[in-house]
Design an enzyme around this catalytic site. Sequence first.
Site, short mmCIF file in Angstrom:
data_model
loop_
_atom_site.label_atom_id
_atom_site.label_comp_id
_atom_site.label_asym_id
_atom_site.label_seq_id
_atom_site.Cartn_x
_atom_site.Cartn_y
_atom_site.Cartn_z
N SER A 107 0.82 -1.22 0.00
CA SER A 107 0.00 0.00 0.00
C SER A 107 0.85 1.27 0.00
O SER A 107 1.60 1.51 -0.93
CB SER A 107 -0.96 -0.05 1.19
N ASP A 124 -2.55 6.02 -3.45
CA ASP A 124 -1.40 5.41 -2.81
C ASP A 124 -0.87 4.30 -3.70
O ASP A 124 -1.33 4.14 -4.84
CB ASP A 124 -1.75 4.91 -1.41
N ASP A 156 -1.14 1.09 -4.02
CA ASP A 156 -2.02 0.10 -4.64
C ASP A 156 -3.37 0.68 -5.01
O ASP A 156 -4.28 -0.05 -5.39
CB ASP A 156 -2.18 -1.13 -3.75
N ASP A 178 -5.94 1.93 -3.46
CA ASP A 178 -7.21 1.68 -2.78
C ASP A 178 -7.64 2.88 -1.94
O ASP A 178 -8.65 2.83 -1.25
CB ASP A 178 -7.17 0.40 -1.93
#
Length: 450
Positions: A106, A243, A245, A247
């Site tokens: 992340s 960010d 990834d 999400d």
Amino acid sequence: MARLFGTDGVRGRANDDITAELAVELAVGAAHVLADFGAFRDTATRPRAIVARDTRPSGPFLVAAVSAGLASAGVDVLDAGVLPTPGLAHLVEKTGADLGVMISASHNHHADNGIKFFARGGTKLPDEVEDAIEARLGESWDRPQGTDVGEIRPYENAVEEYVEHLRSTLTTDLTGLTVVADCANGASYLTAPAVLRAAGATVHVIGDRSDGGQINEGVGSTHLEKLQAAVREHGADAGVAFDGDADRCLAVDADGTVIDGDQIMAILALDLHERGELADDTLVVTVMSNLGLKLAMREHGINLAQTAVGDRYVLEEMTLGGYVLGGEQSGHVVMSRYATTGDGELTALHLLQRMATSGRSLRELGAVMTRMPQSLINVKGVDKQRAGIDHGVQEAVRAAEAELGDNGRVLLRPSGTEPLVRVMVEAATQEHADEIAERLAGVVRERLAL
């Protein structure tokens, strides 16, 4: 012994905490546990998993290890390559796959990585299933042979399918809006520019390196300075930042002022409320959300349901109550009509759509709530497991709460993804919030020092 799984999968330093050996064992354990829980389809064909990653240098070897573990346990694997976490969740749901595995840490540093699992339907695993996987690491098992082992092959057109899904959720295009997208040098470097342009926006992109060595480094939702500068430079209407990834999403208005996750949720909640589409007039938030959000929503007749930190817990509450919108101050926003987990690009699209349909600037929309002054200190080098039980720390928290009264609050909690304790204080003034936060952080350092 500390639990292996945190609030968002297993995470740590790649090739140190998160090794190829651990990745293989976790994959095998997940295959066995999900089979035992009856989570795989009742079919004569082998179970099927989809695996994806962000751009980190360690991603390819961890994908290879996870894929090897799954295939050795008799699971067919589709490798979707670099794709946002919510993109993987969408493909798991869309295709009816039995399992999804995302390789990402992340918003963490590029040297970190993580492994998180999605069950059939694209939802994160409950705590009890993660605990069952952890309990079975390293056990002996009967290994399939010959044609009973799984196959590994690429998932063709994964990016295109996810982009089309995102675009299809809009009812109005974004023509006329100029947007800067900060992709954090992460998983959204292909998908975010593509979907924003497909929706009609004029797009300027930063943080779109694909090598992963600079993922989240000075860019993305945890470092908004470059986005703020780019928005002003291009005279853009707004900027959106993801960010590593993708999400989560944060935004900045035309002046470069930050619009955080609480404000984004307030904007989207009011939009749904006005259209009669906010289920039970309820927004789901975590304990980290600012008091200003609660006050603003109360003023507009919207209720708040509160959960522990982590978008998985937000989603659990949404599922339980049949709610359609929830999220976190950090920018994890769950729109359950379109996604099974937090989706930064989906959030950005619907935030921009609200601008387009209302004819109002992001600054005007964000003014729906006034944030209470907040101070957040991450205290490192301490034993986070003792934060909730140490008498001295708890006494200091109670004293601070008594001092604040009804004009603020204190939240002290161990991070679920990093080795630190978070101290958050809200007060009537920034000075008072800072002073109390520093005082509590000092107590934590003294009492919980390693």
